[in-house]
Design an enzyme around this catalytic site. Sequence first.
Site, PDB file in Angstrom:
ATOM      1  N   CYS A 116       4.016  21.528 -69.526  1.00 44.39           N
ATOM      2  CA  CYS A 116       4.478  22.900 -69.451  1.00 44.39           C
ATOM      3  C   CYS A 116       4.642  23.397 -70.877  1.00 44.39           C
ATOM      4  CB  CYS A 116       5.754  23.020 -68.636  1.00 44.39           C
ATOM      5  SG  CYS A 116       7.193  22.486 -69.507  1.00 44.39           S
ATOM      6  N   ARG A 121       5.764  16.311 -70.734  1.00 43.16           N
ATOM      7  CA  ARG A 121       6.668  16.015 -69.624  1.00 43.16           C
ATOM      8  C   ARG A 121       6.066  15.155 -68.509  1.00 43.16           C
ATOM      9  NH1 ARG A 121      10.133  21.385 -68.515  1.00 43.16           N
ATOM     10  NH2 ARG A 121      11.656  19.846 -67.845  1.00 43.16           N
TER      11      ARG A 121
HETATM   12  N1  EPU Z   1       9.928  11.825 -70.072  1.00 43.78           N
HETATM   13  C1  EPU Z   1       8.949  10.858 -70.056  1.00 43.78           C
HETATM   14  N2  EPU Z   1       8.697  10.227 -68.874  1.00 43.78           N
HETATM   15  C2  EPU Z   1       9.356  10.521 -67.734  1.00 43.78           C
HETATM   16  C3  EPU Z   1      10.347  11.494 -67.757  1.00 43.78           C
HETATM   17  C4  EPU Z   1      10.618  12.138 -68.949  1.00 43.78           C
HETATM   18  O1  EPU Z   1       8.317  10.577 -71.069  1.00 43.78           O
HETATM   19  O2  EPU Z   1       9.054   9.899 -66.694  1.00 43.78           O
HETATM   20  C5  EPU Z   1      10.248  12.514 -71.333  1.00 43.78           C
HETATM   21  C6  EPU Z   1       9.988  14.021 -71.271  1.00 43.78           C
HETATM   22  O3  EPU Z   1       8.633  14.322 -71.532  1.00 43.78           O
HETATM   23  C7  EPU Z   1      10.925  14.528 -72.341  1.00 43.78           C
HETATM   24  C8  EPU Z   1      12.117  13.571 -72.235  1.00 43.78           C
HETATM   25  O4  EPU Z   1      11.631  12.414 -71.569  1.00 43.78           O
HETATM   26  O5  EPU Z   1      10.342  14.423 -73.599  1.00 43.78           O
HETATM   27  C9  EPU Z   1      13.324  14.092 -71.458  1.00 43.78           C
HETATM   28  O6  EPU Z   1      12.903  14.650 -70.245  1.00 43.78           O
HETATM   29  P1  EPU Z   1      13.760  14.675 -68.918  1.00 43.78           P
HETATM   30  O7  EPU Z   1      12.990  13.974 -67.854  1.00 43.78           O
HETATM   31  O8  EPU Z   1      15.149  14.233 -69.177  1.00 43.78           O
HETATM   32  O9  EPU Z   1      13.755  16.227 -68.594  1.00 43.78           O
HETATM   33  P2  EPU Z   1      13.652  16.832 -67.138  1.00 43.78           P
HETATM   34  O10 EPU Z   1      14.407  15.992 -66.219  1.00 43.78           O
HETATM   35  O11 EPU Z   1      12.223  17.144 -66.829  1.00 43.78           O
HETATM   36  C10 EPU Z   1      15.818  18.293 -67.278  1.00 43.78           C
HETATM   37  C11 EPU Z   1      16.149  19.748 -67.162  1.00 43.78           C
HETATM   38  C12 EPU Z   1      15.627  20.491 -68.378  1.00 43.78           C
HETATM   39  C13 EPU Z   1      16.281  19.888 -69.628  1.00 43.78           C
HETATM   40  C14 EPU Z   1      15.987  18.380 -69.688  1.00 43.78           C
HETATM   41  C15 EPU Z   1      16.676  17.676 -70.838  1.00 43.78           C
HETATM   42  C16 EPU Z   1      16.168  20.065 -64.761  1.00 43.78           C
HETATM   43  C17 EPU Z   1      15.543  20.676 -63.567  1.00 43.78           C
HETATM   44  N3  EPU Z   1      15.552  20.270 -65.931  1.00 43.78           N
HETATM   45  O12 EPU Z   1      14.391  18.222 -67.346  1.00 43.78           O
HETATM   46  O13 EPU Z   1      16.029  21.848 -68.242  1.00 43.78           O
HETATM   47  O14 EPU Z   1      15.776  20.505 -70.781  1.00 43.78           O
HETATM   48  O15 EPU Z   1      16.430  17.758 -68.464  1.00 43.78           O
HETATM   49  O16 EPU Z   1      18.046  17.843 -70.769  1.00 43.78           O
HETATM   50  O17 EPU Z   1      17.196  19.427 -64.656  1.00 43.78           O
HETATM   51  C18 EPU Z   1      15.932  24.169 -68.614  1.00 43.78           C
HETATM   52  O18 EPU Z   1      16.847  24.313 -67.780  1.00 43.78           O
HETATM   53  O19 EPU Z   1      15.561  25.113 -69.377  1.00 43.78           O
HETATM   54  C19 EPU Z   1      15.262  22.878 -68.742  1.00 43.78           C
HETATM   55  C20 EPU Z   1      14.055  22.743 -69.297  1.00 43.78           C
END
Ligand code: EPU
Length: 423
Positions: A116, A121
């Site tokens: 995105c 991600r």
């Molecule tokens: N990542 C990986 N592998 C995975 C999962 C994540 O490499 O399997 C990486 C991601 O690419 C990123 C990092 O780990 O570089 C952290 O990602 P995370 O998975 O924690 O993010 P997310 O769960 O996709 C949630 C929030 C985001 C917020 C992030 C970090 C929700 C729906 N979204 O995303 O919120 O920025 O955690 O705190 O809970 C927003 O609200 O504007 C938003 C983007």
Amino acid sequence: MDSILVRGGTPLKGTLRVSGAKNAALPILCSSLLADGEHTFRNVPDLRDIQTTAQLLRHMGLEVDVAPPVVTVRGKPVIEPDAPYELVKQMRASVLVLGPLVARYGRARVSLPGGCAIGARPIDQHLKGLEAMGAEIELDHGYVNVKVPGGRLRGGDIHLDIPTVTGTENLMCAAALAKGRTRITNAAREPEVEELATVLNKMGASIEGAGTDVIVIDGKDVLQPVDHAIIADRIEAGTYMVAAAVTGGDVLLEGITFDHIEALCAKLRSARVIVEREAHGVRVVGKPPFRPVDVTTEPHPGFPTDMQAQFMLLCALAQGSSVLTETIFENRFMHVPELVRMGARIDIRGRSAFVHGPAKLTGARVMATDLRASASLVLAGLVAEGETEVLRVYHIDRGYERIEAKLKALGADIERVPGSSRV
Ligand code: EPU
């Protein structure tokens, strides 16, 4: 597409009630797939992402009534456990149905969210965790197909390479109905993870340690529907805190839990913003000039990546140079060229933005391609001289409930311009 028109120069003053947390509401709504019967969710924010989640659940046959701040879901066996590309591409958090579907039905077909605007991600950690619980995973035509031989996940030990927020949430949901004990280490500690665990426990799950980096889940055979009011949105609160500060305002934010915003409060205080903890919320008083501050984004309880863009605006106004380092997402400086167009002096070197204040901002037509970046541009408009038009408000509507109405109630000169007339 709507745009937002802001005329800068008015200090924000008054009291603002913080809405329910988007990033808690999304996994909680998806968790209703785990139990049949009527769920009632309260304090749900009125956002486009909530509508998209409702559409996704309806697509699977659940009855969802969205009447914010209340959403009711009549959970029942789904027609087909799948999340199609058309919905996942609108909102990557759609991947949050994966854990509940695999736990409940022993199979799921979910479109891969892809990258995105803010980064690649991937969801490799979600999939690795499901595999540790006995799932078999195949990627085909942009979809991830998950099957569990025997139909039921079994508990497992999962060490996450990264404390992923939605990954931890998916795996907690999956483990809630697995056979036996699951232990997730290096789990995400965000308040939204803890909130989901609270809801799952109310449903009858047995989850301990949510909010720490080790979560232990004893799987149950069946879960019950719940009635639950969702916590306040710490990022919405933080955004208005910065808005109050940069305009030299005085705003009381009601409903927010101080512990959820400690890292932000500490940085605001370092910048010489007055932050006072009150009985029902937090008061912010901005008295420029601000002091420059260095910030590095980190998983909770560190400084949240979702506040980086808004805080950068405050740094741009400070007397001196600040360094903001983004460690969570690789492409989260999209607000920078737009802030520069408004008069900020910011250089990006690798993962750091070097911000040289104090800037005198002037209004411009600006646009960003993600939610928090767009919010920082609205805030910039509040302090800029003249008129700022923020285009593609679509992104803001995904995560901020009626931002223009809330800011107007605090005295801002702001309006929404419907349709594409000015774009
Ligand atoms: N990542 C990986 N592998 C995975 C999962 C994540 O490499 O399997 C990486 C991601 O690419 C990123 C990092 O780990 O570089 C952290 O990602 P995370 O998975 O924690 O993010 P997310 O769960 O996709 C949630 C929030 C985001 C917020 C992030 C970090 C929700 C729906 N979204 O995303 O919120 O920025 O955690 O705190 O809970 C927003 O609200 O504007 C938003 C983007």
